[in-house]
Design an enzyme around this catalytic site. Sequence first.
Site, short mmCIF file in Angstrom:
data_model
loop_
_atom_site.label_atom_id
_atom_site.label_comp_id
_atom_site.label_asym_id
_atom_site.label_seq_id
_atom_site.Cartn_x
_atom_site.Cartn_y
_atom_site.Cartn_z
N GLY A 46 0.83 -1.19 0.00
CA GLY A 46 0.00 0.00 0.00
C GLY A 46 0.87 1.25 0.00
O GLY A 46 2.07 1.17 0.29
N GLN A 51 2.80 9.97 1.80
CA GLN A 51 4.12 9.33 1.97
C GLN A 51 5.12 9.77 0.89
O GLN A 51 6.31 9.52 1.02
CB GLN A 51 3.99 7.80 1.97
CG GLN A 51 3.29 7.27 3.21
CD GLN A 51 3.17 5.76 3.19
OE1 GLN A 51 2.26 5.22 2.57
NE2 GLN A 51 4.09 5.07 3.83
N CYS A 97 5.48 -0.34 7.81
CA CYS A 97 5.21 0.93 7.13
C CYS A 97 6.46 1.33 6.34
O CYS A 97 7.57 1.31 6.88
CB CYS A 97 4.88 2.02 8.16
SG CYS A 97 4.49 3.61 7.40
N LEU A 98 6.25 1.70 5.08
CA LEU A 98 7.40 2.08 4.24
C LEU A 98 8.05 3.37 4.75
O LEU A 98 9.20 3.64 4.41
CB LEU A 98 6.95 2.24 2.79
CG LEU A 98 6.40 0.95 2.15
CD1 LEU A 98 5.84 1.23 0.75
CD2 LEU A 98 7.47 -0.14 2.09
N HIS A 139 -4.83 1.45 7.39
CA HIS A 139 -3.47 1.98 7.56
C HIS A 139 -3.26 3.16 6.61
O HIS A 139 -2.72 4.20 7.00
CB HIS A 139 -2.49 0.84 7.28
CG HIS A 139 -1.05 1.20 7.34
ND1 HIS A 139 -0.18 0.67 8.28
CD2 HIS A 139 -0.27 2.01 6.58
CE1 HIS A 139 1.02 1.14 8.08
NE2 HIS A 139 1.00 1.97 7.05
N GLU A 140 -3.71 3.02 5.35
CA GLU A 140 -3.47 4.08 4.35
C GLU A 140 -4.38 5.29 4.61
O GLU A 140 -3.95 6.43 4.44
CB GLU A 140 -3.69 3.54 2.93
CG GLU A 140 -2.84 2.33 2.54
CD GLU A 140 -1.36 2.49 2.83
OE1 GLU A 140 -0.87 3.63 2.87
OE2 GLU A 140 -0.70 1.44 3.03
N HIS A 143 -2.84 7.35 7.16
CA HIS A 143 -1.77 8.20 6.61
C HIS A 143 -2.36 9.52 6.09
O HIS A 143 -1.76 10.59 6.28
CB HIS A 143 -1.06 7.51 5.44
CG HIS A 143 0.11 6.67 5.82
ND1 HIS A 143 1.20 7.15 6.50
CD2 HIS A 143 0.39 5.36 5.57
CE1 HIS A 143 2.09 6.19 6.67
NE2 HIS A 143 1.63 5.08 6.12
O1 K1U Z 1 1.61 2.38 3.92
C1 K1U Z 1 2.68 1.80 3.95
O2 K1U Z 1 3.61 2.26 4.58
C2 K1U Z 1 2.84 0.49 3.21
C3 K1U Z 1 2.71 -0.70 4.12
C4 K1U Z 1 1.26 -1.16 4.11
C5 K1U Z 1 0.83 -2.09 5.21
C6 K1U Z 1 1.54 -3.24 5.52
C7 K1U Z 1 1.09 -4.08 6.52
C8 K1U Z 1 -0.07 -3.80 7.19
C9 K1U Z 1 -0.76 -2.65 6.87
C10 K1U Z 1 -0.33 -1.81 5.88
C11 K1U Z 1 3.63 -1.80 3.58
O3 K1U Z 1 3.46 -2.24 2.50
S1 K1U Z 1 4.91 -2.35 4.61
C12 K1U Z 1 5.68 -3.63 3.63
C13 K1U Z 1 4.89 -4.90 3.59
O4 K1U Z 1 4.00 -5.09 4.38
C14 K1U Z 1 5.19 -5.93 2.55
C15 K1U Z 1 6.23 -5.78 1.67
C16 K1U Z 1 6.48 -6.76 0.71
C17 K1U Z 1 5.68 -7.88 0.63
C18 K1U Z 1 4.65 -8.04 1.51
C19 K1U Z 1 4.39 -7.07 2.47
ZN ZN Z 2 2.53 3.24 6.30
#
Ligand code: K1U
Ligand code: ZN
Length: 190
Positions: A46, A51, A97-98, A139-140, A143
């Site tokens: 996401g 972000q 979270c990225l 989560h998004e 943000h």
């Molecule tokens: O919003 C963001 O920072 C992105 C975030 C979204 C998210 C992840 C987990 C739960 C709720 C929301 C991410 O994508 S973190 C990375 C991640 O979860 C992932 C990366 C590669 C493959 C699978 C998952």
């Molecule tokens: Zn996030």
Amino acid sequence: MALRPILILPDKRLRQKAQPVAAVDDEIRVLMDDMLETMYAAPGIGLAATQIGEMKRVLVLDVAKRQEEEASAHPMAFANPEVLWTSDEFSTYNEGCLSIPEIYEEVERPARIRVGYLDRDNKRQEIEADGILATCLQHEIDHLNGVLFIDHISRLKREMISKKFIKAAKREAEDASGEPEAEAKRQSEG
Ligand code: K1U
Ligand code: ZN
């Protein structure tokens, strides 16, 4: 399409509230495409416009299981998302979270939600979500309101994580300034 740099904690823009878009036009579609490219490259499931420093109520998602395979990709884009209903039942997910790299914590949120939004074609849609889709959407949307997943965990853990990222940002600023004693000063400070 273009890859956009992702803002990292403690960047203050992550705490700003995004503004609704007037309509999903070509400019917003380019933003959605840039966000999807940035999300896949990260990689993530996401990304919210805040972000990448765009204060617009736009988010993208792809919670399909095998992201590395283009054939199974299921990109979704939402403008002006609004939570219309949440279930009384909650579920817990180990969220990341990225913008807060390498930190994962259990977060409890409503297990099912209904969200209204504008799609890529500026059409009003509603979606009912559960599982990881419900978690990721919440989560998004957080943000877009300047809320981070660490706001849903204990104060002690949140402060520890915030301090770690403030320290890292200071180090980076010192290193970028070319201060020759930066490394020695850091070591002497412990
Ligand atoms: O919003 C963001 O920072 C992105 C975030 C979204 C998210 C992840 C987990 C739960 C709720 C929301 C991410 O994508 S973190 C990375 C991640 O979860 C992932 C990366 C590669 C493959 C699978 C998952
Ligand atoms: Zn996030």
